[in-house]
Design a protein around this motif. Structure first.
Motif, PDB file in Angstrom:
ATOM      1  N   TYR A 255       0.817  -1.220   0.000  1.00 12.86           N
ATOM      2  CA  TYR A 255       0.000   0.000   0.000  1.00 12.86           C
ATOM      3  C   TYR A 255       0.851   1.271   0.000  1.00 12.86           C
ATOM      4  O   TYR A 255       0.399   2.317  -0.482  1.00 12.86           O
ATOM      5  CB  TYR A 255      -1.052  -0.016   1.117  1.00 12.86           C
ATOM      6  N   MET A 256       2.082   1.216   0.492  1.00  8.85           N
ATOM      7  CA  MET A 256       2.953   2.395   0.404  1.00  8.85           C
ATOM      8  C   MET A 256       3.366   2.640  -1.050  1.00  8.85           C
ATOM      9  O   MET A 256       3.410   3.785  -1.513  1.00  8.85           O
ATOM     10  CB  MET A 256       4.169   2.210   1.304  1.00  8.85           C
ATOM     11  N   THR A 257       3.652   1.565  -1.783  1.00  5.32           N
ATOM     12  CA  THR A 257       3.970   1.702  -3.208  1.00  5.32           C
ATOM     13  C   THR A 257       2.771   2.237  -3.971  1.00  5.32           C
ATOM     14  O   THR A 257       2.892   3.119  -4.833  1.00  5.32           O
ATOM     15  CB  THR A 257       4.397   0.345  -3.793  1.00  5.32           C
ATOM     16  N   SER A 258       1.592   1.704  -3.646  1.00  3.65           N
ATOM     17  CA  SER A 258       0.371   2.150  -4.305  1.00  3.65           C
ATOM     18  C   SER A 258       0.103   3.624  -4.036  1.00  3.65           C
ATOM     19  O   SER A 258      -0.222   4.393  -4.949  1.00  3.65           O
ATOM     20  CB  SER A 258      -0.815   1.305  -3.818  1.00  3.65           C
ATOM     21  N   ALA A 259       0.250   4.043  -2.774  1.00  2.00           N
ATOM     22  CA  ALA A 259       0.022   5.450  -2.428  1.00  2.00           C
ATOM     23  C   ALA A 259       1.039   6.361  -3.102  1.00  2.00           C
ATOM     24  O   ALA A 259       0.717   7.473  -3.528  1.00  2.00           O
ATOM     25  CB  ALA A 259       0.085   5.624  -0.911  1.00  2.00           C
ATOM     26  N   MET A 260       2.266   5.883  -3.215  1.00  3.47           N
ATOM     27  CA  MET A 260       3.320   6.703  -3.812  1.00  3.47           C
ATOM     28  C   MET A 260       3.071   6.957  -5.293  1.00  3.47           C
ATOM     29  O   MET A 260       3.343   8.040  -5.806  1.00  3.47           O
ATOM     30  CB  MET A 260       4.678   6.023  -3.614  1.00  3.47           C
ATOM     31  N   THR A 261       2.513   5.965  -5.995  1.00  5.85           N
ATOM     32  CA  THR A 261       2.274   6.125  -7.432  1.00  5.85           C
ATOM     33  C   THR A 261       1.028   6.943  -7.718  1.00  5.85           C
ATOM     34  O   THR A 261       0.810   7.362  -8.857  1.00  5.85           O
ATOM     35  CB  THR A 261       2.154   4.766  -8.123  1.00  5.85           C
ATOM     36  N   GLY A 262       0.163   7.154  -6.705  1.00  3.52           N
ATOM     37  CA  GLY A 262      -0.930   8.092  -6.863  1.00  3.52           C
ATOM     38  C   GLY A 262      -2.257   7.495  -7.282  1.00  3.52           C
ATOM     39  O   GLY A 262      -2.414   6.285  -7.465  1.00  3.52           O
ATOM     40  N   LEU A 263      -3.244   8.394  -7.438  1.00  3.00           N
ATOM     41  CA  LEU A 263      -4.610   7.993  -7.746  1.00  3.00           C
ATOM     42  C   LEU A 263      -4.734   7.290  -9.084  1.00  3.00           C
ATOM     43  O   LEU A 263      -5.492   6.337  -9.239  1.00  3.00           O
ATOM     44  CB  LEU A 263      -5.523   9.231  -7.764  1.00  3.00           C
ATOM     45  N   HIS A 264      -4.011   7.783 -10.080  1.00  2.00           N
ATOM     46  CA  HIS A 264      -4.235   7.317 -11.441  1.00  2.00           C
ATOM     47  C   HIS A 264      -3.421   6.075 -11.793  1.00  2.00           C
ATOM     48  O   HIS A 264      -3.499   5.590 -12.915  1.00  2.00           O
ATOM     49  CB  HIS A 264      -3.933   8.452 -12.420  1.00  2.00           C
ATOM     50  N   ARG A 265      -2.658   5.570 -10.856  1.00  2.00           N
ATOM     51  CA  ARG A 265      -1.880   4.359 -11.126  1.00  2.00           C
ATOM     52  C   ARG A 265      -2.136   3.308 -10.043  1.00  2.00           C
ATOM     53  O   ARG A 265      -3.029   2.494 -10.154  1.00  2.00           O
ATOM     54  CB  ARG A 265      -0.392   4.700 -11.250  1.00  2.00           C
ATOM     55  N   GLY A 266      -1.344   3.358  -8.970  1.00  2.00           N
ATOM     56  CA  GLY A 266      -1.394   2.296  -7.975  1.00  2.00           C
ATOM     57  C   GLY A 266      -2.742   2.130  -7.309  1.00  2.00           C
ATOM     58  O   GLY A 266      -3.257   1.005  -7.191  1.00  2.00           O
ATOM     59  N   ILE A 267      -3.349   3.232  -6.840  1.00  2.94           N
ATOM     60  CA  ILE A 267      -4.602   3.129  -6.095  1.00  2.94           C
ATOM     61  C   ILE A 267      -5.710   2.596  -6.989  1.00  2.94           C
ATOM     62  O   ILE A 267      -6.490   1.722  -6.594  1.00  2.94           O
ATOM     63  CB  ILE A 267      -4.971   4.498  -5.489  1.00  2.94           C
ATOM     64  N   GLN A 268      -5.792   3.106  -8.223  1.00  2.00           N
ATOM     65  CA  GLN A 268      -6.801   2.609  -9.157  1.00  2.00           C
ATOM     66  C   GLN A 268      -6.560   1.139  -9.500  1.00  2.00           C
ATOM     67  O   GLN A 268      -7.495   0.334  -9.531  1.00  2.00           O
ATOM     68  CB  GLN A 268      -6.769   3.430 -10.450  1.00  2.00           C
ATOM     69  N   LEU A 269      -5.312   0.787  -9.764  1.00  2.00           N
ATOM     70  CA  LEU A 269      -4.984  -0.587 -10.161  1.00  2.00           C
ATOM     71  C   LEU A 269      -5.326  -1.569  -9.052  1.00  2.00           C
ATOM     72  O   LEU A 269      -5.941  -2.617  -9.285  1.00  2.00           O
ATOM     73  CB  LEU A 269      -3.499  -0.679 -10.520  1.00  2.00           C
ATOM     74  N   LEU A 270      -4.946  -1.246  -7.826  1.00  2.00           N
ATOM     75  CA  LEU A 270      -5.203  -2.134  -6.693  1.00  2.00           C
ATOM     76  C   LEU A 270      -6.699  -2.290  -6.454  1.00  2.00           C
ATOM     77  O   LEU A 270      -7.195  -3.399  -6.218  1.00  2.00           O
ATOM     78  CB  LEU A 270      -4.518  -1.572  -5.439  1.00  2.00           C
ATOM     79  N   SER A 271      -7.430  -1.177  -6.517  1.00  2.00           N
ATOM     80  CA  SER A 271      -8.878  -1.224  -6.289  1.00  2.00           C
ATOM     81  C   SER A 271      -9.574  -2.039  -7.367  1.00  2.00           C
ATOM     82  O   SER A 271     -10.463  -2.853  -7.080  1.00  2.00           O
ATOM     83  CB  SER A 271      -9.447   0.203  -6.268  1.00  2.00           C
ATOM     84  N   ARG A 272      -9.175  -1.839  -8.613  1.00  2.00           N
ATOM     85  CA  ARG A 272      -9.810  -2.557  -9.722  1.00  2.00           C
ATOM     86  C   ARG A 272      -9.553  -4.056  -9.606  1.00  2.00           C
ATOM     87  O   ARG A 272     -10.466  -4.869  -9.786  1.00  2.00           O
ATOM     88  CB  ARG A 272      -9.286  -2.006 -11.050  1.00  2.00           C
ATOM     89  N   PHE A 273      -8.317  -4.446  -9.296  1.00  2.00           N
ATOM     90  CA  PHE A 273      -7.996  -5.866  -9.128  1.00  2.00           C
ATOM     91  C   PHE A 273      -8.807  -6.468  -7.994  1.00  2.00           C
ATOM     92  O   PHE A 273      -9.315  -7.598  -8.100  1.00  2.00           O
ATOM     93  CB  PHE A 273      -6.502  -6.036  -8.851  1.00  2.00           C
TER      94      PHE A 273
END
Length: 518
Positions: A255-273
């Motif tokens: 989740y730190m990697t996801s937060a670092m990459t931001g809304l349009h990358r990590g957070i969206q990708l993790l949520s969609r998966f």
């Protein structure tokens, strides 16, 4: 001043220059004080917070219930009104696609809590009948009331308070009036510029961040214990602090990697998966599980939920056992209130270009319905097997061992061990989506704008994981104490969100007027 002119960090500036010093000092001070006091005298801390928890539940529980009820009905009325056509954030088209947007809402707001309780809570209410009903425990007649009570805790009221009226207030003040995207801005329509720019604003923000830290560290810590127990039961991995620490490290890294990459990358990708995985698991349970039972039970339970809605929502300690109200309805409602300002910041940020009506309907209507379906698939399956004698979770649930309940129910689902492993993975990612979105939101609160520096997001994510690791080392009981503390933090937070009952509709009307829709 417009949203585009809100100061943002310049290249070469210190990372900490992008954070409010009052929020930093008070929040980090709380973390150090809680952990330090727990190390010195854990029993005294537990006793002190326990007294505060009991007092809050007894004297303010009814206020919390009324606040959630009013928020839901005012929000829905605002959404269906003419003002509901106004768009958030001054964009003609949504910034984020519908499936990704709904995935982020579901994963962030349902989060780990819903996954932890989805299997065990309905079974608990099946074997220990909620006070709103008088059916015989563990009988076929107790099935619908058990699920209906779970729907009350995780349904319309819970979702509406998390991201409806407050999100509208923040959106109008931020995107139209140039105010910072911070909890203090919820009080801007009432107290004006002084609360936004003064130290009082920092105190308001800090109170809301502390509530979220307390509410997020709990699921992070409980996930570590649940994963450790699950890995031991399924694959023979040692169930102890070493495994818990390993789980925390992996979770925090994700989740730190996801937060670092931001809304349009990590957070969206993790949520969609996560949503796709949840849909696959739900499909397998429905198709290969007790399909007819689950279908019938959902219709009956939803009917019971709607028919007994007010009796469950307004039940107090005068008509129900004090311990039951304290550990169930009031606890959950206070938990949701504590999360509200930071969730509103997140919903406001991801909903640019969406209409007010679309946002409210998604948060307050569609998401709760999806949640009730999820609870029926997991919890209803658990009740089915409890009723048929496949297992007996009475003792485990009376001792609040929801980790045992979740794993036992999961192993009884189609696929057995593989389904249990999939649900453990789903739970992990759900908690990760909470961690990344809340790390991002806390960083936004400190910065006061939409794009906080990446390392600030990482810092807050790491701080929560470290706090969970220290408390777990002292015993899982301290995680539970911290969970009780969020009920106390709901006191100041409830006063912060209270004005949104009237400022929310006014903000919606103002947006509609500004956009020529009035």
């Amino acid at each position: 001043m417009t949203a585009e002119t809100i100061p943002k960090p310049k290249a070469g500036e210190s990372v900490w220059s992008d954070s409010d010093p009052v929020v930093l000092i008070l929040t980090i001070g709380f973390i150090l004080l809680f952990v330090g006091a727990s190390v010195v005298d854990a029993d005294y801390v537990a006793e002190l917070i326990g007294h505060g928890f009991s007092w809050t539940a007894k004297y303010l529980g009814s206020f919390f219930q009324l606040l959630l009820l009013l928020t839901f009905f005012v929000a829905v009325a605002t959404g269906v009104s003419g003002a509901g056509r106004a768009r958030i954030g001054g964009l003609d088209e949504p910034e984020i696609g519908r499936f990704r947007w709904l995935s982020m809402i579901m994963c962030t707001l349902l989060a780990g809590g819903g996954v932890f309780f989805a299997a065990g809570e309905p079974v608990y209410h099946f074997v220990v009948i909620p006070p709103a009903f008088d059916t015989e425990a563990a009988s076929p007649a107790a099935v619908a009331p058990a699920l209906a009570q779970s729907f009350m805790h995780w349904g319309f009221l819970a979702w509406a308070v998390l991201g409806s009226l407050t999100a509208i207030v923040l959106s109008r003040a931020h995107y139209s009036q140039g105010q910072p995207l911070q909890p203090r801005t919820l009080l801007y329509p009432v107290l004006g510029e002084r609360v936004v720019s003064g130290r009082l604003g920092g105190v308001v923000d800090a109170a809301c961040v502390i509530a979220v830290v307390a509410g997020t560290v709990g699921p992070i810590g409980f996930l570590a214990t649940q994963m450790s127990f699950g890995l031991h039961e399924l694959f023979g991995v040692s169930d102890g602090y070493g495994t818990q620490l390993m789980v925390l490290a992996v979770l925090a890294g994700v989740y730190m990697t996801s937060a670092m990459t931001g809304l349009h990358r990590g957070i969206q990708l993790l949520s969609r998966f996560n949503v796709i995985l949840a849909l696959v698991i739900a499909g397998v349970i429905f198709v290969f599980g007790p399909t007819l039972f689950l279908t019938d039970v959902y219709l009956q339970s939803m009917g019971e939920y709607l028919g007994s809605f007010f009796s469950m929502a307004t039940m107090t300690a005068q008509t129900a056992p004090d311990w039951w109200m304290k550990w169930w309805t009031v606890f959950f409602f206070a938990w949701f209130i504590g999360y509200t300002p930071l969730m509103a910041v997140f919903v406001s940020r991801i909903s640019r270009g969406r209409t007010i009506r679309e946002t409210i309907m998604a948060v307050a209507i569609l998401a709760p319905i999806a949640t009730t379906i999820w609870f029926t698939l997991l919890g209803g399956s658990g009740i089915y097997h409890q009723l048929s004698g496949t297992f007996d979770l009475t003792d485990a649930l009376n001792n609040f061992r929801f980790d045992v309940a979740t794993l036992t129910v999961a192993q009884a689902l189609p696929g057995g061990t593989w389904m249990a492993a999939a649900i453990l993975l789903l739970t992990t990612i759900f908690v990760a989506t909470t961690g990344d979105s809340m790390s991002y939101s806390i960083a936004m609160v400190g910065a006061g704008h939409d794009e906080p520096q990446p390392w600030i997001r990482v810092f807050w994510g790491g701080a929560m994981a470290l706090m969970a690791a220290i408390l777990l080392y002292m015993g899982a009981g301290q995680i539970g104490v911290l969970q009780q503390f969020i009920v106390i933090t709901a006191i100041p937070v409830s006063l912060i969100i209270l004005p949104s009952l009237w400022t929310g509709p006014r903000a919606a009307a103002a947006l509609a007027k500004e956009q020529g829709l009035a």
